[in-house]
Design an enzyme around this catalytic site. Structure first.
Site, PDB file in Angstrom:
ATOM      1  N   CYS A  38       2.530  59.955 -46.655  1.00 21.79           N
ATOM      2  CA  CYS A  38       2.326  59.565 -45.257  1.00 21.79           C
ATOM      3  C   CYS A  38       3.159  58.317 -44.915  1.00 21.79           C
ATOM      4  CB  CYS A  38       0.848  59.417 -44.950  1.00 21.79           C
ATOM      5  SG  CYS A  38       0.493  59.731 -43.227  1.00 21.79           S
ATOM      6  N   GLU A  71      -3.334  64.382 -51.847  1.00 18.20           N
ATOM      7  CA  GLU A  71      -4.415  63.910 -52.714  1.00 18.20           C
ATOM      8  C   GLU A  71      -5.785  64.477 -52.337  1.00 18.20           C
ATOM      9  OE1 GLU A  71      -2.795  62.156 -50.463  1.00 18.20           O
ATOM     10  OE2 GLU A  71      -3.972  60.534 -49.580  1.00 18.20           O
ATOM     11  N   HIS A 100      -1.316  64.471 -46.708  1.00 11.02           N
ATOM     12  CA  HIS A 100      -2.027  63.835 -47.827  1.00 11.02           C
ATOM     13  C   HIS A 100      -2.399  64.873 -48.895  1.00 11.02           C
ATOM     14  CE1 HIS A 100      -2.906  59.851 -45.939  1.00 11.02           C
ATOM     15  NE2 HIS A 100      -2.660  60.547 -44.858  1.00 11.02           N
TER      16      HIS A 100
HETATM   17  N1  GLN Z   1       0.681  54.647 -39.965  1.00  8.63           N
HETATM   18  C1  GLN Z   1       1.362  55.895 -40.146  1.00  8.63           C
HETATM   19  C2  GLN Z   1       1.125  56.851 -38.986  1.00  8.63           C
HETATM   20  O1  GLN Z   1       0.169  56.701 -38.258  1.00  8.63           O
HETATM   21  C3  GLN Z   1       0.996  56.539 -41.461  1.00  8.63           C
HETATM   22  C4  GLN Z   1      -0.438  56.936 -41.543  1.00  8.63           C
HETATM   23  C5  GLN Z   1      -0.908  57.198 -42.965  1.00  8.63           C
HETATM   24  O2  GLN Z   1      -0.290  56.747 -43.932  1.00  8.63           O
HETATM   25  N2  GLN Z   1      -2.023  57.885 -43.110  1.00  8.63           N
HETATM   26  O3  GLN Z   1       1.882  57.751 -38.791  1.00  8.63           O
END
Ligand code: GLN
Length: 537
Positions: free
Chosen positions: A384, A512, A510
């Protein structure tokens, strides 16, 4: 429809006793014995969901397929049971009150005074039973967050009391998890805190059916007898939960103590099948007897509280076992990484994971960590925000766009290689408004991601507002970073890779969240494999 049975898990004496792990372990045993089981967590705080909480407050925010932002215990439920959870598995006081207040405004209670009892308790009971109805489960295990005696837990305990009465003792039981502290000076295990917490539960009209006692030392028969006598349970219903080397030992420990047997007996359920835990124990054997070791750096800004990265560390355990490799984590605070020290901080690691996150604190350290992984050919996984930093690093240092950034950190930036998703432009509310939950991603054959998944189409879970800016895609690809995973509907870049690097993968989603004991996540498995290869160099 099934006659669903209910198991409530309450906690006494102190928080952090591991109610989630006990609930998940019991569910695992019951699942192995042939029952369909699910687990639910009731959280007594006013936030609608933990999505608006700082990870320092509450650990990781876990995301389900249906896009619910939930308590990290749901992660344990999925990792243990290997079945997906949903919004219905996590209910907070905020959500309960919100729906009661909405009903009041709609006029559903017209003419009535709306009160904690019966309106709030009815809503709680409704949420518990709704889960049973939607999934057609044999058994629903409901974990009540917090500790009995807390003011905020009272409506939940009252709802449990009512459900016990309504369902009857063959259909609903209470497991009370408590602590038996060891007083070193006296050289003794002490039962008094447990007696008091059971007393406090009884004051609310609830008697536990089973006591699960967390302890550092074996509980003797004498102590079991004493606990049984003063807490009004049978001696066979006092279950010891001794400190374990890993949470994954707990199902075996509970089996040895006969927790599943006493639960089934009380619920009048019969199963001749014994929990075999065959695959589970194969996983454990490999986890405990690794043939190799690797060191992976996790670079993040919440590392003081490792629960903030719970699913990531568990995914490493699953992937480690599958590679018969011990994964040692070097936790590195992204704020501690500087241009001067980054080589030293990261020296010797076999893999680098740049963690998810929000806001600009520690951003420079994350970018430096990416640079180190890219230049030194260290296996890299960016998740992310970690993926977004990989794109920024590449744009700055390979494309030469020195001011490349994300519009999250610098709204007026000249080269926003990461920018706000169009669908987010009009969003003003913070809670539950990110791009959430499972979305489809098509994978390019022959890519590292494809080699890991062995599939051309996957579904992964998301939680973000910003995305790869497709205006820069051609330039970036030309210089050697490829978009190898794309959302087929929107064209959003989900995966980036550097094919000339041994293993450099950034994912907007994600992975994970979907790693379980029986199904370690393919990307983590592949990342550890690459780290293992690196370690042999
Ligand atoms: N802050 C980033 C976004 O909103 C990444 C979010 C995250 O790592 N879950 O796109």
């Amino acid at each position: 429809m099934k006659n669903t049975k209910y198991v409530f898990v309450t906690g006494g004496v102190t928080s952090s006793l591991g109610k989630g792990i006990i609930a998940a372990s019991l569910a695992k045993l019951l699942q192995e014995r042939g029952f369909s089981v699910t687990i639910q967590k009731l959280d007594p705080y006013i936030n609608i969901d933990p999505g608006t909480l700082n990870p320092y407050e509450h650990g990781e925010c876990y995301v389900t397929d249906d896009g619910a932002e939930t308590d990290l215990d749901l992660g344990h439920y999925e990792r243990f049971l290997n079945i997906a959870t949903s919004q219905a598995n996590n209910v907070t006081t905020g959500r309960i009150y919100q729906s009661v207040i909405d009903k009041e405004r709609r006029g559903d209670f017209l003419g009535k005074t709306v009160q904690v009892i019966p309106h709030i308790t009815d809503e709680i009971k409704h949420r518990i039973q709704l889960l049973a109805e939607t999934g057609d489960y044999d058994i629903v295990i409901t974990e009540i967050g917090g500790t009995v005696g807390d003011i905020e837990s009272l409506p939940y305990v009252e709802s449990v009391r009512q459900m016990l009465w309504e369902k009857g003792e063959e259909n609903a039981i209470v497991i009370h998890l408590t602590l038996i502290p060891f007083l070193a000076a006296a050289g003794e295990l002490k039962t008094k805190p447990t007696q008091h917490s059971v007393k406090s539960l009884m004051q609310s009209g609830v008697s536990p059916d089973i006591l699960v006692c967390r302890t550092e030392h074996e509980i003797s028969d004498d102590i079991r007898r004493k606990l049984a006598l003063f807490c009004n349970v049978k001696q066979e219903d006092v279950i010891q939960s001794i400190d374990a080397e890993t949470i994954y030992d707990v199902p075996n420990l509970m089996y040895r103590e006969g927790l599943d047997d006493v639960v089934l007996k009380k619920l009048h359920l019969i199963s001749k099948k014994k929990p075999a835990l065959k695959k589970w124990n194969e996983f454990l054997a490999k986890h405990k007897n690794p043939t190799s070791e690797v060191e992976i750096a996790i670079v993040g800004k919440y590392i003081e509280l490792q629960d903030s990265y719970k699913s990531i560390s568990e995914a490493f355990i699953h992937a480690g076992s599958s590679n018969e490799t011990k994964v040692n984590v070097r936790w590195i605070h992204s704020e501690d990484i500087t241009t001067e020290n980054y080589q030293k901080k990261l020296k010797g690691v076999n893999g680098i994971l740049v963690a998810p996150g929000f806001g600009d604190r520690g951003i420079d350290g994350k970018i430096k960590a990416v640079q180190y992984a890219r230049e030194n050919k260290i296996p890299f996984l960016g998740i992310c925000l970690g993926m977004q930093m990989a794109v920024i690093e590449f744009a700055r240092n390979v494309l030469g766009l020195v001011d490349a950034f994300s519009s999250e950190m610098k709204p007026d930036c000249k080269n926003p290689v990461i920018n706000l998703m169009e669908s987010q432009e009009d969003v003003t509310q913070k809670g539950g408004t990110m791009r959430l939950g499972a979305w489809k991603c098509d994978i390019l054959e022959g890519s590292k991601a494809y080699n890991a998944y062995k599939e051309t189409s996957i579904f992964e879970r998301h939680r973000h507002r910003y995305e790869f800016n497709n205006d820069y895609k051609d330039q970036i690809e030309l210089k050697g970073m490829k978009a190898t995973g794309i959302n087929p509907r929107t064209g959003l870049v989900e995966i980036v890779e550097i094919p000339s690097h041994p293993w450099f993968v950034g994912v907007q989603y994600h992975p994970e969240y979907k790693s379980t004991v029986l199904k370690p996540h393919p990307l983590f498995v592949s990342f550890i494999k690459a780290a293992l290869k690196q370690s042999k160099k």
